[in-house]
Write an enzyme that holds these catalytic residues in place. Structure first.
Site, PDB file in Angstrom:
ATOM      1  N   ARG A  71       0.812  -1.216   0.000  1.00  9.59           N
ATOM      2  CA  ARG A  71       0.000   0.000   0.000  1.00  9.59           C
ATOM      3  C   ARG A  71       0.844   1.264   0.000  1.00  9.59           C
ATOM      4  O   ARG A  71       1.937   1.291   0.576  1.00  9.59           O
ATOM      5  CB  ARG A  71      -0.893   0.052   1.239  1.00  9.59           C
ATOM      6  CG  ARG A  71      -1.969  -0.997   1.230  1.00  9.59           C
ATOM      7  CD  ARG A  71      -2.896  -0.826   2.382  1.00  9.59           C
ATOM      8  NE  ARG A  71      -2.141  -0.730   3.642  1.00  9.59           N
ATOM      9  CZ  ARG A  71      -2.658  -0.261   4.760  1.00  9.59           C
ATOM     10  NH1 ARG A  71      -3.898   0.166   4.794  1.00  9.59           N
ATOM     11  NH2 ARG A  71      -1.933  -0.225   5.858  1.00  9.59           N
ATOM     12  N   SER A 134       7.714  -4.965   6.999  1.00  9.03           N
ATOM     13  CA  SER A 134       7.429  -5.892   8.093  1.00  9.03           C
ATOM     14  C   SER A 134       8.151  -7.225   7.985  1.00  9.03           C
ATOM     15  O   SER A 134       7.531  -8.290   7.821  1.00  9.03           O
ATOM     16  CB  SER A 134       5.927  -6.093   8.183  1.00  9.03           C
ATOM     17  OG  SER A 134       5.340  -4.833   8.290  1.00  9.03           O
ATOM     18  N   ASP A 188       5.866  -3.333  11.142  1.00  7.07           N
ATOM     19  CA  ASP A 188       4.419  -3.067  11.293  1.00  7.07           C
ATOM     20  C   ASP A 188       3.981  -2.995  12.757  1.00  7.07           C
ATOM     21  O   ASP A 188       3.047  -2.262  13.110  1.00  7.07           O
ATOM     22  CB  ASP A 188       3.564  -4.088  10.507  1.00  7.07           C
ATOM     23  CG  ASP A 188       3.921  -5.531  10.791  1.00  7.07           C
ATOM     24  OD1 ASP A 188       4.870  -5.784  11.549  1.00  7.07           O
ATOM     25  OD2 ASP A 188       3.246  -6.426  10.235  1.00  7.07           O
TER      26      ASP A 188
HETATM   27  C1  GLC Z   1       6.765 -11.712  10.674  1.00  2.00           C
HETATM   28  C2  GLC Z   1       7.882 -10.684  10.457  1.00  2.00           C
HETATM   29  C3  GLC Z   1       7.744  -9.523  11.433  1.00  2.00           C
HETATM   30  C4  GLC Z   1       6.339  -8.933  11.334  1.00  2.00           C
HETATM   31  C5  GLC Z   1       5.312 -10.021  11.557  1.00  2.00           C
HETATM   32  C6  GLC Z   1       3.884  -9.498  11.430  1.00  2.00           C
HETATM   33  O1  GLC Z   1       6.924 -12.272  11.941  1.00  2.00           O
HETATM   34  O2  GLC Z   1       9.133 -11.324  10.642  1.00  2.00           O
HETATM   35  O3  GLC Z   1       8.709  -8.532  11.130  1.00  2.00           O
HETATM   36  O4  GLC Z   1       6.198  -7.923  12.293  1.00  2.00           O
HETATM   37  O5  GLC Z   1       5.489 -11.063  10.618  1.00  2.00           O
HETATM   38  O6  GLC Z   1       3.624  -8.996  10.156  1.00  2.00           O
END
Ligand code: GLC
Length: 439
Positions: A71, A134, A188
């Site tokens: 996004r 993320s 995130d």
């Molecule tokens: C996975 C990623 C992490 C993220 C999570 C939620 O665990 O390694 O960085 O925060 O997914 O999206």
């Protein structure tokens, strides 16, 4: 006989309070190790920013990359703890070729999408951008970090071990995007925490319970014993990468198999017990076991369970808590017939047991992380949560809350779980604003 097999499996998935206590203790020890820079299954990556205070203001761009939906947003932060607004937003679906090809192609397509967004909305001025990325990134500062490994099926080559913002900036230059400055790179969970903190400064934790699972928490800088560069603040948010936790977990043979069949074997062990990507896989393996023992579907594996990833989280929702009408309609679609009441009961029981265990393990990690949190109020603490599992799975929030109370007792009542939608977008903008404010 059938009943005994089913009960035995459901019992194995039932996490007692003493098991939760063991997990809580082990999480705390791993958090300490991570903060000291010792070997730990919880990385505890510094986020190089403190929680927002509510005064952040301005227009910021946000990029949100964490799954196959990507996004771009323009976010307005009004300040004065007022609610931020997403002024413009565009969603794009990344193709398997983009997430699994070269890093150059991945960052190039992101730059293309951003350019299109800027053109479509005639954004010609200079803008600061917050980038929610993320994946496990070891941040070197607020706007640079090295990708440690890919998770969630991403595998673009030439990115692991490299600086993410550097790669993205090169792609922006290649594609002629000149009026954007990446001010902040964030996970995130950190974005979710910040999105809530701009309206509620009692928020000191961000949790994602969706495709993946992870926690970010605000800690006192004095507790961080590994290098944090020139960071001056008294508190800092930490991206725990809590999904990597792998101690004291009561793993079943199903967990071992999910891990064996995954693309990141031996990693993200607790994420594989908690997050939405893996829960349907666990249900499938349990169903296969029940079929093998003649306890379900008359010993014949239905096509929907023959292969991985056909049975999905949204199907679990329906079998767990849908109306008879909804269950029957879905059964027609998946099995070509309406399930017998006994079959329906078993399937829904398995879905519920898998989801409940997820909530209890998540609760143990959340309570442990809160033990280490630097709070702004002694009487109230807000935990910002985002993700499809928390938002959409019937009863998940209730199970999580109840499990937190089981473990934390009276203290559990002070913990408020707050669904924070679009945290990663609004939060990214908030982090960009915080980064500017702290120079
Ligand atoms: C996975 C990623 C992490 C993220 C999570 C939620 O665990 O390694 O960085 O925060 O997914 O999206």
């Amino acid at each position: 006989m059938k009943g005994t097999v089913v009960k035995g499996i459901v019992r194995k998935l039932d996490l007692s309070v003493s098991q939760m206590r063991r997990i809580r203790k082990a999480v705390e020890a791993e958090m300490d190790a991570g903060l000291e820079g010792r070997k730990s299954s919880i990385a505890m990556f510094p986020a190089y920013c403190d929680a927002a205070g509510g005064h952040e203001q301005g227009f910021y761009l946000a990029l949100d990359l964490g799954g196959t939906n990507f996004r771009v947003m323009m976010v307005k932060l009004p300040g004065n703890k007022r609610k931020p607004q997403v002024v413009a937003e565009a969603k794009y679906k990344l193709t398997p070729a983009q997430i699994g090809g070269t890093g150059e192609a991945l960052f190039g397509s992101i730059a293309n999408y951003l350019r299109k967004f800027m053109n479509d909305h005639c954004y010609t001025k200079e803008y600061g951008l917050g980038y929610t990325f993320s994946f496990p990134v070891n941040l070197l500062g607020i706007n640079e970090g090295v990708l440690m490994k890919w998770t969630k099926d991403f595998s673009a080559s030439g990115v692991v071990g490299r600086k993410v913002v550097d790669l993205q900036n090169k792609a922006l230059r290649r594609k002629g995007v000149k009026n954007v400055r990446i001010l902040a790179l964030a996970n995130d969970t950190v974005g979710t925490l910040q999105a809530q903190a701009v309206v509620d400064p009692n928020c000191v934790m961000g949790v994602i319970l969706g495709t993946g699972f992870n926690i970010a928490v605000r800690v006192a800088t004095s507790h961080i014993h590994k290098p944090i560069g020139a960071y001056q603040g008294a508190s800092m948010i930490i991206n725990m990468e809590a999904g990597g936790f792998d101690r004291a977990l009561p793993l079943t043979s199903y967990d071992l198999q999910v891990d064996r069949e995954s693309g990141n074997r031996g990693h993200q062990r607790v994420e594989k017990m908690i997050s939405g990507k893996y829960l349907p896989q666990l249900v499938r393996l349990i169903v296969l076991d029940l079929v093998k023992h003649g306890a379900l579907f008359d010993g014949v594996v239905p096509t929907v369970f023959a292969q991985r990833d056909v049975f999905k989280g949204l199907h679990m929702d329906v079998f767990d808590a849908g109306s008879v009408k909804a269950v029957n309609a879905l059964s027609e679609e998946l099995f070509g017939r309406v399930l017998a009441p006994a079959e329906r009961r078993i399937l829904s029981g398995v879905c519920r047991a898998v989801a409940r265990r997820s909530a209890r393990v998540a609760a143990a990690l959340i309570v442990a992380s809160l033990d280490k949190a630097e709070r702004r109020s002694a009487t109230r603490v807000t935990v910002a949560v985002d993700g499809s599992l928390f938002e959409k799975y019937p009863g998940y929030k209730r199970m999580l809350q109840a499990s937190i109370r089981d473990l934390a007792g009276v203290e559990g009542k002070r913990i408020h779980l707050k669904l924070t939608k679009d945290g990663s977008g609004i939060g990214a903008a908030a982090i960009a604003a915080v980064s500017l404010a702290s120079g």
